[in-house]
Design a protein around this motif. Structure first.
Motif, mmCIF file in Angstrom:
data_model
loop_
_atom_site.group_PDB
_atom_site.id
_atom_site.type_symbol
_atom_site.label_atom_id
_atom_site.label_comp_id
_atom_site.label_asym_id
_atom_site.label_seq_id
_atom_site.Cartn_x
_atom_site.Cartn_y
_atom_site.Cartn_z
ATOM 1 N N ILE A 74 13.244 -0.484 9.002
ATOM 2 C CA ILE A 74 12.944 -0.186 10.406
ATOM 3 C C ILE A 74 11.471 0.124 10.644
ATOM 4 O O ILE A 74 11.014 0.124 11.778
ATOM 5 C CB ILE A 74 13.801 0.976 10.954
ATOM 6 C CG1 ILE A 74 13.596 2.243 10.135
ATOM 7 C CG2 ILE A 74 15.259 0.609 11.014
ATOM 8 C CD1 ILE A 74 14.185 3.476 10.806
ATOM 9 N N GLU A 75 10.708 0.396 9.566
ATOM 10 C CA GLU A 75 9.281 0.653 9.750
ATOM 11 C C GLU A 75 8.490 -0.647 9.890
ATOM 12 O O GLU A 75 7.309 -0.620 10.202
ATOM 13 C CB GLU A 75 8.722 1.437 8.550
ATOM 14 C CG GLU A 75 9.264 2.844 8.438
ATOM 15 C CD GLU A 75 8.599 3.620 7.305
ATOM 16 O OE1 GLU A 75 7.590 3.165 6.767
ATOM 17 O OE2 GLU A 75 9.131 4.692 6.970
ATOM 18 N N TRP A 127 0.811 -1.206 0.000
ATOM 19 C CA TRP A 127 0.000 0.000 0.000
ATOM 20 C C TRP A 127 0.851 1.265 0.000
ATOM 21 O O TRP A 127 0.622 2.160 -0.789
ATOM 22 C CB TRP A 127 -0.946 0.002 1.220
ATOM 23 C CG TRP A 127 -2.005 -1.004 1.052
ATOM 24 C CD1 TRP A 127 -3.187 -0.853 0.369
ATOM 25 C CD2 TRP A 127 -1.982 -2.353 1.500
ATOM 26 N NE1 TRP A 127 -3.882 -2.027 0.375
ATOM 27 C CE2 TRP A 127 -3.193 -2.963 1.063
ATOM 28 C CE3 TRP A 127 -1.084 -3.116 2.234
ATOM 29 C CZ2 TRP A 127 -3.499 -4.287 1.334
ATOM 30 C CZ3 TRP A 127 -1.388 -4.429 2.498
ATOM 31 C CH2 TRP A 127 -2.581 -5.011 2.059
ATOM 32 N N CYS A 128 1.853 1.349 0.868
ATOM 33 C CA CYS A 128 2.598 2.599 1.050
ATOM 34 C C CYS A 128 3.775 2.741 0.097
ATOM 35 O O CYS A 128 4.351 3.818 0.005
ATOM 36 C CB CYS A 128 3.105 2.715 2.485
ATOM 37 S SG CYS A 128 1.789 2.644 3.697
ATOM 38 N N ARG A 184 9.651 1.308 1.518
ATOM 39 C CA ARG A 184 9.969 1.928 2.807
ATOM 40 C C ARG A 184 11.125 1.173 3.450
ATOM 41 O O ARG A 184 11.369 0.012 3.160
ATOM 42 C CB ARG A 184 8.758 1.881 3.754
ATOM 43 C CG ARG A 184 7.559 2.688 3.311
ATOM 44 C CD ARG A 184 7.804 4.172 3.418
ATOM 45 N NE ARG A 184 6.606 4.932 3.104
ATOM 46 C CZ ARG A 184 5.737 5.353 4.024
ATOM 47 N NH1 ARG A 184 5.925 5.077 5.286
ATOM 48 N NH2 ARG A 184 4.688 6.051 3.685
ATOM 49 N N ASP A 185 11.749 1.863 4.391
ATOM 50 C CA ASP A 185 12.909 1.309 5.075
ATOM 51 C C ASP A 185 12.506 0.162 6.019
ATOM 52 O O ASP A 185 11.420 0.175 6.597
ATOM 53 C CB ASP A 185 13.549 2.444 5.875
ATOM 54 C CG ASP A 185 14.955 2.128 6.279
ATOM 55 O OD1 ASP A 185 15.865 2.636 5.624
ATOM 56 O OD2 ASP A 185 15.137 1.374 7.254
ATOM 57 N N HIS A 220 4.998 0.821 11.543
ATOM 58 C CA HIS A 220 5.021 2.275 11.682
ATOM 59 C C HIS A 220 4.455 2.975 10.453
ATOM 60 O O HIS A 220 4.739 4.145 10.215
ATOM 61 C CB HIS A 220 6.442 2.749 11.987
ATOM 62 C CG HIS A 220 6.940 2.236 13.303
ATOM 63 N ND1 HIS A 220 6.396 2.641 14.505
ATOM 64 C CD2 HIS A 220 7.873 1.326 13.619
ATOM 65 C CE1 HIS A 220 7.007 2.007 15.495
ATOM 66 N NE2 HIS A 220 7.900 1.201 14.989
ATOM 67 N N GLY A 221 3.697 2.233 9.644
ATOM 68 C CA GLY A 221 3.033 2.833 8.491
ATOM 69 C C GLY A 221 1.560 2.524 8.557
ATOM 70 O O GLY A 221 0.889 2.890 9.518
ATOM 71 N N CYS A 222 1.075 1.752 7.591
ATOM 72 C CA CYS A 222 -0.358 1.505 7.494
ATOM 73 C C CYS A 222 -0.823 0.350 8.381
ATOM 74 O O CYS A 222 -2.010 0.062 8.446
ATOM 75 C CB CYS A 222 -0.745 1.241 6.042
ATOM 76 S SG CYS A 222 0.080 -0.196 5.323
ATOM 77 N N ARG A 223 0.103 -0.331 9.073
ATOM 78 C CA ARG A 223 -0.217 -1.410 10.004
ATOM 79 C C ARG A 223 -0.946 -2.581 9.333
ATOM 80 O O ARG A 223 -1.755 -3.246 9.950
ATOM 81 C CB ARG A 223 -1.034 -0.881 11.188
ATOM 82 C CG ARG A 223 -0.261 0.096 12.040
ATOM 83 C CD ARG A 223 -1.048 0.614 13.201
ATOM 84 N NE ARG A 223 -2.198 1.373 12.778
ATOM 85 C CZ ARG A 223 -2.146 2.608 12.309
ATOM 86 N NH1 ARG A 223 -0.988 3.229 12.235
ATOM 87 N NH2 ARG A 223 -3.216 3.231 11.929
ATOM 88 N N ARG A 224 -0.657 -2.822 8.038
ATOM 89 C CA ARG A 224 -1.236 -3.979 7.341
ATOM 90 C C ARG A 224 -0.215 -5.099 7.290
ATOM 91 O O ARG A 224 0.983 -4.853 7.164
ATOM 92 C CB ARG A 224 -1.613 -3.661 5.889
ATOM 93 C CG ARG A 224 -2.568 -2.530 5.677
ATOM 94 C CD ARG A 224 -3.911 -2.812 6.243
ATOM 95 N NE ARG A 224 -4.127 -1.827 7.296
ATOM 96 C CZ ARG A 224 -5.275 -1.557 7.872
ATOM 97 N NH1 ARG A 224 -6.339 -2.232 7.543
ATOM 98 N NH2 ARG A 224 -5.376 -0.646 8.800
#
Lengths: 94, 213
Positions: free
Chosen positions: A15-16, A8-9, A12-13, A61-65
């Motif tokens: 660590i997220e 979705w996002c 990303r790195d 630490h993003g959309c929690r999916r």
């Protein structure tokens, strides 16, 4: 450090994210019918391959999916990212 | 919401108003920092595939709920109306001017609850730190793994990520009059002091001016 593409996002790195271990482990439909060995195998034994490995990851630490990642454990190359419930894209045993 | 007379912003103990007054004449700072206290924040959940829900919610917040990841809709200036940030495929953060959240929450509940929507007032969960100026992006790049290139993270874009290991929601506002970037950082109250101190330290080399927001 891995660059993981969240479905979705986007990229990303690492660590997220959090890794949730091996994917495609199905809970036995009748646990009470299993032997202790079979139940222990379901609970504790994992494949731990050197090479492509299907894992569950969550974008904490993003959309929690939650989603699945096919990662080469020897090279850390991410071969595929696919949704929960979808079969392994390389057709290997699930 | 806490009783107004008991309510303190997350960074009230830093005396930012007095610092902003002292910094008013400062003109050579590369970074401006300020706290936008008591931001109205509503967490909205619902199914974007449900047209009834989308129509009801979008009509209430006066803009179409964004369904493209990492984008926002609505007003950049919150005095003009609410702003909606995309958080997840079924989740949005509605940001309002201070004090406007309670009435909007009531309207949203009335409109969206009947079609699977859920609204939670999360205004007191986070405060907003405004970071702007010619070096604002340089400061963020010291502690945030996002791709913050101006052509990638553009005005109106938003993202949930980590900044100096603290979970934040980042929103890029319209650029300042001089063309420099401007960001709003939503951070949980308990991390606000830590993040402010980190930001001030990271921005020290460019010169910091505390501003009233």
């Amino acid at each position: 450090m891995l660059l993981i593409t969240c479905p979705w996002c986007g990229p990303r790195d690492e660590i997220e994210f959090s890794c949730g271990g091996e994917a495609h482990i199905t809970r036995p439909s009748e646990p009470e019918a299993l032997t202790d060995e079979a139940w222990a195998d379901y609970l504790f034994n994992r494949t731990n391959p050197k090479g492509p490995h299907a894992e569950r990851w969550v974008h904490t630490h993003g959309c929690r999916r939650w989603f699945n990642v096919l990662r080469n454990t020897a090279t850390n190359e991410i071969l595929a990212v696919y949704e929960m419930g979808k079969p392994r894209p390389d057709g290997e045993g699930s | 919401m806490a009783e107004p007379y008991q309510r303190q912003s997350a960074l009230a103990h830093l005396g930012l108003a007095a610092r902003a007054a002292a910094d008013r004449e400062k003109s050579d700072a590369g970074v401006q920092l300020g706290e936008r206290a008591f931001p109205g924040q509503l967490n909205l959940r619902g199914d974007p595939g449900n047209e009834e829900f989308m129509d009801a919610a979008s009509g209430t917040v006066d803009c179409v709920l964004p369904t493209v990841p990492n984008t926002s809709a609505g007003e950049d200036d919150l005095e003009e109306g609410p702003r909606v940030l995309w958080l997840a495929p079924v989740e949005w953060l509605i940001v309002t001017a201070a004090g406007a959240e309670e009435a909007l929450a009531g309207e949203l509940v009335a409109a969206a609850a009947g079609c699977g929507g859920s609204v939670t007032d999360v205004s007191d969960a986070r405060t907003v730190i405004v970071l702007q100026g010619p070096n604002a992006r340089d400061v963020l790049m010291k502690g945030c793994p996002l791709d913050l290139h101006p052509d990638v993270f553009r005005p109106g874009h938003c993202a949930q990520s980590l900044l100096a290991r603290a979970a934040v929601i980042l929103y890029r506002r319209a650029d300042e009059a001089d063309g420099s970037a401007s960001f709003e950082i939503h951070v949980t109250r308990s991390f606000a002091d830590y993040l402010w101190v980190w930001l001030e330290d990271a921005a020290g080399e460019y010169g910091v001016q505390v501003i009233e927001v």
